[in-house]
Every structure is written in structure tokens, then in C-alpha cells.
Design a protein around this motif. Structure first.
Motif, short mmCIF file in Angstrom:
data_model
loop_
_atom_site.label_atom_id
_atom_site.label_comp_id
_atom_site.label_asym_id
_atom_site.label_seq_id
_atom_site.Cartn_x
_atom_site.Cartn_y
_atom_site.Cartn_z
N ALA A 1 -23.00 52.88 8.29
CA ALA A 1 -23.04 53.65 7.06
C ALA A 1 -22.04 53.09 6.06
CB ALA A 1 -22.73 55.11 7.35
N GLN A 2 -22.52 52.76 4.89
CA GLN A 2 -21.63 52.36 3.81
C GLN A 2 -20.97 53.61 3.22
OE1 GLN A 2 -23.26 49.02 1.28
NE2 GLN A 2 -25.18 49.73 2.14
N GLU A 3 -20.21 53.44 2.17
CA GLU A 3 -19.52 54.56 1.53
C GLU A 3 -19.98 54.68 0.08
OE1 GLU A 3 -15.34 53.81 2.09
OE2 GLU A 3 -15.45 54.23 4.23
N PRO A 4 -21.24 55.06 -0.13
CA PRO A 4 -21.78 55.07 -1.49
C PRO A 4 -21.06 56.04 -2.43
CG PRO A 4 -23.30 56.10 0.05
CD PRO A 4 -22.26 55.43 0.87
N ALA A 5 -20.66 57.20 -1.92
CA ALA A 5 -19.95 58.15 -2.79
C ALA A 5 -18.62 57.56 -3.26
CB ALA A 5 -19.73 59.47 -2.07
N THR A 6 -17.94 56.85 -2.37
CA THR A 6 -16.68 56.20 -2.74
C THR A 6 -16.92 55.11 -3.78
OG1 THR A 6 -15.70 56.65 -0.58
CG2 THR A 6 -14.71 54.88 -1.86
N ILE A 7 -17.99 54.33 -3.61
CA ILE A 7 -18.34 53.31 -4.59
C ILE A 7 -18.55 53.96 -5.95
CG2 ILE A 7 -20.12 51.63 -5.28
CD1 ILE A 7 -20.53 51.02 -2.30
N GLY A 8 -19.26 55.10 -5.97
CA GLY A 8 -19.51 55.80 -7.22
C GLY A 8 -18.24 56.31 -7.88
N LYS A 9 -17.37 56.93 -7.09
CA LYS A 9 -16.11 57.45 -7.64
C LYS A 9 -15.24 56.32 -8.17
CE LYS A 9 -15.99 61.48 -4.57
NZ LYS A 9 -15.31 62.11 -3.41
N ASP A 10 -15.16 55.23 -7.41
CA ASP A 10 -14.37 54.08 -7.87
C ASP A 10 -14.97 53.50 -9.15
OD1 ASP A 10 -12.65 54.34 -5.74
OD2 ASP A 10 -13.47 52.65 -4.60
N GLY A 11 -16.30 53.50 -9.24
CA GLY A 11 -16.95 52.98 -10.44
C GLY A 11 -16.59 53.77 -11.68
N VAL A 12 -16.59 55.09 -11.55
CA VAL A 12 -16.20 55.94 -12.68
C VAL A 12 -14.75 55.68 -13.06
CG1 VAL A 12 -15.81 58.33 -13.43
CG2 VAL A 12 -17.91 57.72 -12.20
#
Length: 327
Positions: free
Chosen positions: A275-286
Motif C-alpha cells: 500500500a502506498q500513502e496516497p493521502a500523505t502524497i496529497g497533503k504534501d502536495g497541498v
């Protein structure tokens, strides 16, 4: 088990064809995040309806709401640059403050995303990237090559005697899945007991992945392991394994952990999910987009980790890593 580098996996990226408004969220009245009001952030998914990108959207919306920003979310119905490009072109015309995007092709999406940056839109590449990502204020992704290598290590551990292995991927030209396949193939080449049958492309269609796996097992009934490079490839691989009656004989490792993959894990069709960490990627992107908008320095590259999900931890530590179907 949480990993910051390598990982074991069961696939994902999405598929289907037109441009779709996948969702819209944010802080309502935008508040005071910057300038004269809240920032307008656009998120263009790789494909609409994919739990990986839905989970990323959840992280983006949460971070944007906390910052008083608004979010518009769109995605093509297939992981296809000819469908993603019109979405980006329309967004450039509407001029959001920032664009978070998962490019569907390293070359075909170069010009449309460059046009966004040239229009003054702060670009953050999330998950996938481009041949020349220099216009982006940040790139945020998992260690995909390491994940591919770790997928082979899982098969290697299950079959120390060696054997034939296969990769079922999406399409060539997608940075993330290309890296996963490359990491897997490099690892296979280092162990002479294993023979790679190469990489087959399912075009993000589970039915095509099932056909590939069924045909491969008929031609090579001694296959011991299959690496599925994304969610839809994993769904199809699981179906092909079942149709061939090979559950338990073939070790299947895939990228991503949507509900269908978790069901396959529980049913012993798949032995491990990375499992990747897509929510973390999104938060970091913002966070990176907001820093750029406010004139602060940004991190040009951010790499996130993995959680390896097995039958042993799916109801404990691994449960939190399963992707969401809605926010």
C-alpha cells in the motif's frame, strides 16, 4: 509493517474514457489562506474512480480545508493522455492558483502541464511525473523502483528454488509503473534461479490482465510468481489465477490496496499488498503548493513510504493503509 523505501505490492491505477468531475470540496468560503482570499487548488487525477486517487483526494481536501483553500477535482475516465489533456487545457483557461496533477504520460502531458506553469499556475506533480519536470515546484511519489524490487523479494522468499516470473503492468510511458517494472526486472536478473518472462501490458483493463495471465499460465504452467503493477492489473491477475485454478501455486504480489485487492488477499488469491500513502502524497502536495504561492522555498522531490499488508496484519496495523472508496 511500514516501509520507508522498498515494499511488496498489489497494483493500481485506473481506467475509462472522457472527462469527469470526480468531486469538489474545500473550505466553502475560502477564508484567508493567501492574498485576497483562499487559494483555488485544482487536482487532476490519473483516472477517476480509482481508490488510490480517491484516497489522495481525501488528503488534498483535508489539507486544503485546514488552509482555507478550495479544491476542484477532475479526472479522465481512463488513464489516457488524450483524455487528460483537455481537462488540463480547460483548467489553464480558468487559472486556478495551483495544479496538483498525476500525468498520464511522461511525454504527451509535457506541453499541457508546461502551459499551466507558463500561465503562472504553481504545478505539483503527484505520483507520476514527466520527462522534464523542471516546471514543477515539487514532485511527490513513492519509491516505485524499490517497490518493484521488494515485490520480487516476496516472490523469492516464497519460492527459494526459483522459477519463472511475470510482470503485468499498465502501458509503457507511465513513470511510476515503468519504475516498478524496472525495479522488479533488475532484481530478477540478480538471481540466476529465476527467469523473467518479461512485462505484459493490460492497458489498465482488468479483463485484459486476466487474459494475459490465463494465456501465460497455459504456455508456462510452471510460473511461480506474478507482479501486478497497479490496482486494475491486480484485479485481472487475481481473476486469471482463479480461472486457471492456480491459487496457492502462484505467488501474486501487487501494488496498491483497494477493497478488491484486500478481498483477494483474504481469499488467498494474492499473498501481499504494498500500500502506498496516497493521502500523505496529497497533503504534501497541498503544503508544497501553498509554500510556492506564498513565496517560500519548496522541496523539489519528496518520497513517501509503503505499508506491506498481509493476511496477518490486515485486521490490525494494515487496516489503516487500505485505500478509501470515498472521502
Amino acid at each position: 509493517m511500514k516501509w520507508n523505501g522498498k515494499a511488496v505490492s498489489i497494483v493500481a491505477i485506473g481506467a475509462s474514457a472522457t472527462l469527469v468531475l470526480a468531486g469538489c470540496a474545500g473550505g466553502g468560503d475560502a477564508g484567508d489562506a493567501g492574498g485576497d482570499g483562499g487559494y483555488d487548488i485544482a487536482f487532476v487525477q490519473g483516472v477517476a474512480g480509482d481508490e488510490f486517487y480517491i484516497s489522495m483526494q481525501c488528503g488534498i481536501e483535508e489539507a486544503a480545508k485546514a488552509a482555507g483553500a478550495t479544491v476542484q477535482v477532475q479526472g479522465p475516465e481512463k488513464f489516457d493522455p488524450t483524455l487528460q489533456k483537455p481537462i488540463v487545457d480547460a483548467l489553464v483557461a480558468s487559472k486556478p492558483d495551483a495544479l496538483l496533477i498525476a500525468p498520464t504520460d511522461v511525454t504527451a502531458m509535457q506541453a499541457p502541464i508546461q502551459a499551466a506553469a507558463d500561465a503562472g499556475i504553481k504545478v505539483v506533480l503527484v505520483d507520476t511525473t514527466l520527462e522534464d519536470p523542471s516546471m514543477a515546484v515539487s514532485q511527490i511519489a513513492s519509491d516505485n523502483e524499490g517497490g518493484g524490487a521488494a515485490a520480487f523479494e516476496a516472490i523469492q522468499a516464497a519460492h527459494p528454488e526459483g522459477g519463472k516470473v511475470l510482470v503485468v503492468s499498465i502501458d509503457p510511458g507511465i513513470s511510476t509503473s515503468d519504475a516498478r517494472g524496472e525495479g522488479f526486472e533488475k532484481a530478477v536478473a540478480e538471481d540466476p534461479k529465476f527467469e523473467s518472462l518479461g512485462i505484459e501490458y493490460s492497458h489498465n483493463e482488468p479483463a485484459e490482465a486476466a487474459r494475459i495471465v490465463t494465456a501465460a499460465l497455459q504456455a508456462n504452467p510452471d510460473i511461480v510468481g506474478i507482479f501486478a503493477a497497479n490496482l486494475f492489473a491486480a484485479e485481472g491477475t487475481a481473476t486469471g489465477i482463479q480461472q486457471a485454478g492456480k491459487q496457492g501455486a502462484v505467488t501474486v504480489v501487487g501494488f496498491d490496496a483497494g477493497p478488491a485487492q484486500v478481498e483477494a488477499l483474504r481469499n488467498d488469491v494474492v499473498q501481499a499488498l504494498v500500500a502506498q500513502e496516497p493521502a500523505t502524497i496529497g497533503k504534501d502536495g497541498v503544503a508544497q503548493a501553498l509554500d510556492a504561492l506564498e513565496g517560500k522555498s519548496t522541496e523539489k522531490k519528496i518520497q513517501t513510504g509503503f505499508t506491506v499488508i498481509t493476511k496477518e496484519n490486515i485486521d490490525s496495523d494494515g487496516a489503516a493503509a487500505v485505500y478509501k472508496s470515498s472521502c
